[in-house]
Design a protein around this motif. Structure first.
Motif, mmCIF file in Angstrom:
data_model
loop_
_atom_site.group_PDB
_atom_site.id
_atom_site.type_symbol
_atom_site.label_atom_id
_atom_site.label_comp_id
_atom_site.label_asym_id
_atom_site.label_seq_id
_atom_site.Cartn_x
_atom_site.Cartn_y
_atom_site.Cartn_z
ATOM 1 N N PHE A 181 82.338 0.221 -32.239
ATOM 2 C CA PHE A 181 81.104 0.315 -31.475
ATOM 3 C C PHE A 181 80.342 1.598 -31.791
ATOM 4 C CE2 PHE A 181 83.412 -2.711 -28.693
ATOM 5 C CZ PHE A 181 82.496 -3.746 -28.760
ATOM 6 N N ASN A 182 81.074 2.676 -32.084
ATOM 7 C CA ASN A 182 80.415 3.928 -32.443
ATOM 8 C C ASN A 182 79.628 3.771 -33.747
ATOM 9 O OD1 ASN A 182 81.341 5.266 -30.213
ATOM 10 N ND2 ASN A 182 83.190 6.048 -31.225
ATOM 11 N N LYS A 183 80.206 3.050 -34.688
ATOM 12 C CA LYS A 183 79.527 2.819 -35.966
ATOM 13 C C LYS A 183 78.256 1.981 -35.760
ATOM 14 C CE LYS A 183 79.234 2.859 -40.444
ATOM 15 N NZ LYS A 183 78.739 4.028 -41.131
ATOM 16 N N LEU A 184 78.336 0.956 -34.918
ATOM 17 C CA LEU A 184 77.166 0.125 -34.636
ATOM 18 C C LEU A 184 76.069 0.929 -33.930
ATOM 19 C CD1 LEU A 184 78.810 -3.256 -33.542
ATOM 20 C CD2 LEU A 184 77.573 -2.757 -35.656
ATOM 21 N N ARG A 185 76.486 1.783 -33.004
ATOM 22 C CA ARG A 185 75.495 2.618 -32.308
ATOM 23 C C ARG A 185 74.801 3.580 -33.270
ATOM 24 N NH1 ARG A 185 79.547 3.838 -27.835
ATOM 25 N NH2 ARG A 185 79.374 1.958 -26.596
ATOM 26 N N SER A 186 75.569 4.164 -34.181
ATOM 27 C CA SER A 186 74.980 5.113 -35.135
ATOM 28 C C SER A 186 74.030 4.386 -36.095
ATOM 29 C CB SER A 186 76.057 5.867 -35.900
ATOM 30 O OG SER A 186 76.759 4.988 -36.756
#
Length: 67
Positions: A2-7
């Motif tokens: 999810f962190n990668k998608l947010r970034s």
């Protein structure tokens, strides 16, 4: 994950590249239109000059003199 998608969602660098591409395309279209109009204008001018020179060489009355 999810962190990668947010970034990725917050990353705006791709949008900037697309904007520059659209600006370049717009400038290219404007240049093509301007050059086509200038070409038509030059063609008319050279045709007029050629006709005047042909008339002068053949000894006829130049166009636009009323005679």
């Amino acid at each position: 994950m999810f962190n990668k998608l947010r970034s990725l969602r917050k990353d705006k660098t791709g949008a900037t590249a697309i904007e520059y591409g659209l600006i370049a395309a717009l400038v290219s279209v404007a240049a093509i239109v301007a050059l086509q109009n200038m070409g038509t204008s030059l063609n008319t001018m050279f045709t007029t000059v050629s006709t005047a020179l042909d008339t002068a060489v053949s000894g006829g009355t130049p166009p636009g003199t009323g005679g």
